[in-house]
Design a protein around this motif. Sequence first.
Motif, PDB file in Angstrom:
ATOM      1  N   GLY A 133      45.099  35.537  36.629  1.00 22.58           N
ATOM      2  CA  GLY A 133      43.686  35.865  36.489  1.00 22.58           C
ATOM      3  C   GLY A 133      43.302  36.117  35.057  1.00 22.58           C
ATOM      4  O   GLY A 133      44.054  35.810  34.124  1.00 22.58           O
ATOM      5  N   LEU A 134      42.127  36.705  34.902  1.00 19.89           N
ATOM      6  CA  LEU A 134      41.583  37.037  33.580  1.00 19.89           C
ATOM      7  C   LEU A 134      41.760  38.533  33.334  1.00 19.89           C
ATOM      8  O   LEU A 134      41.413  39.348  34.199  1.00 19.89           O
ATOM      9  CB  LEU A 134      40.106  36.666  33.523  1.00 19.89           C
ATOM     10  CG  LEU A 134      39.327  37.096  32.280  1.00 19.89           C
ATOM     11  CD1 LEU A 134      39.864  36.398  31.039  1.00 19.89           C
ATOM     12  CD2 LEU A 134      37.836  36.808  32.477  1.00 19.89           C
ATOM     13  N   VAL A 135      42.275  38.867  32.174  1.00 22.01           N
ATOM     14  CA  VAL A 135      42.498  40.272  31.842  1.00 22.01           C
ATOM     15  C   VAL A 135      42.197  40.476  30.361  1.00 22.01           C
ATOM     16  O   VAL A 135      42.352  39.549  29.554  1.00 22.01           O
ATOM     17  CB  VAL A 135      43.948  40.691  32.180  1.00 22.01           C
ATOM     18  CG1 VAL A 135      44.959  39.936  31.343  1.00 22.01           C
ATOM     19  CG2 VAL A 135      44.144  42.191  32.049  1.00 22.01           C
ATOM     20  N   GLN A 136      41.752  41.665  30.015  1.00 22.02           N
ATOM     21  CA  GLN A 136      41.475  41.967  28.611  1.00 22.02           C
ATOM     22  C   GLN A 136      42.768  42.254  27.861  1.00 22.02           C
ATOM     23  O   GLN A 136      43.767  42.659  28.465  1.00 22.02           O
ATOM     24  CB  GLN A 136      40.554  43.178  28.522  1.00 22.02           C
ATOM     25  CG  GLN A 136      39.152  42.919  29.036  1.00 22.02           C
ATOM     26  CD  GLN A 136      38.233  44.096  28.786  1.00 22.02           C
ATOM     27  OE1 GLN A 136      38.660  45.222  28.554  1.00 22.02           O
ATOM     28  NE2 GLN A 136      36.930  43.833  28.819  1.00 22.02           N
ATOM     29  N   PRO A 137      42.759  42.054  26.558  1.00 14.38           N
ATOM     30  CA  PRO A 137      43.945  42.395  25.757  1.00 14.38           C
ATOM     31  C   PRO A 137      44.353  43.846  25.995  1.00 14.38           C
ATOM     32  O   PRO A 137      43.498  44.737  26.060  1.00 14.38           O
ATOM     33  CB  PRO A 137      43.474  42.170  24.323  1.00 14.38           C
ATOM     34  CG  PRO A 137      42.421  41.118  24.443  1.00 14.38           C
ATOM     35  CD  PRO A 137      41.715  41.414  25.736  1.00 14.38           C
ATOM     36  N   GLY A 138      45.656  44.054  26.127  1.00 20.31           N
ATOM     37  CA  GLY A 138      46.175  45.375  26.436  1.00 20.31           C
ATOM     38  C   GLY A 138      46.297  45.655  27.915  1.00 20.31           C
ATOM     39  O   GLY A 138      46.902  46.659  28.312  1.00 20.31           O
ATOM     40  N   GLY A 139      45.753  44.781  28.721  1.00 17.01           N
ATOM     41  CA  GLY A 139      45.784  44.972  30.160  1.00 17.01           C
ATOM     42  C   GLY A 139      47.086  44.517  30.790  1.00 17.01           C
ATOM     43  O   GLY A 139      48.025  44.108  30.102  1.00 17.01           O
ATOM     44  N   SER A 140      47.123  44.596  32.127  1.00 19.45           N
ATOM     45  CA  SER A 140      48.334  44.254  32.877  1.00 19.45           C
ATOM     46  C   SER A 140      48.015  43.312  34.028  1.00 19.45           C
ATOM     47  O   SER A 140      46.905  43.323  34.576  1.00 19.45           O
ATOM     48  CB  SER A 140      48.973  45.527  33.448  1.00 19.45           C
ATOM     49  OG  SER A 140      49.373  46.419  32.417  1.00 19.45           O
ATOM     50  N   LEU A 141      49.007  42.530  34.381  1.00 15.69           N
ATOM     51  CA  LEU A 141      48.950  41.690  35.568  1.00 15.69           C
ATOM     52  C   LEU A 141      50.337  41.649  36.185  1.00 15.69           C
ATOM     53  O   LEU A 141      51.340  41.805  35.480  1.00 15.69           O
ATOM     54  CB  LEU A 141      48.531  40.254  35.230  1.00 15.69           C
ATOM     55  CG  LEU A 141      47.063  39.963  34.955  1.00 15.69           C
ATOM     56  CD1 LEU A 141      46.905  38.507  34.522  1.00 15.69           C
ATOM     57  CD2 LEU A 141      46.195  40.246  36.165  1.00 15.69           C
TER      58      LEU A 141
END
Length: 123
Positions: free
Chosen positions: A10-18
């Motif tokens: 998916g789409l995630v912002q920098p610093g985020g997690s998946l």
Amino acid sequence: QVQLVESGGGLVQPGGSLRLSCAASGSIFSIYAMGWYRQTPGKQRELVAAITSGGTTNYANSVKDRFTISRDNAKNTVYLQMNSLKPEDTAVYICHLDGLTTVQAPEEELAYWGQGTQVTVSS
């Protein structure tokens, strides 16, 4: 026949997690190695992380200390927890199984690739 089902991109912002998952189903007897590769346009497919049936792991230098690979042998599923994501992690992530043997032919080792799941890191 073996089927692979990938999920979690998916789409995630920098610093985020998946968290990516890849579940294999079918008449599977064992799987030696399970892993994730990634590919971006114009670049060679690269290994991100892999884990053996004994739990030995291998990571690309670029993801060490940020990504964690694990597997559930009872479910024939491999996971990739991705933390502190960076824009350069944007790619199609592809599940790979190696040394897979089936109930019908336990002496024959096979390899499978998933269809891939898009991971986009962007603000």
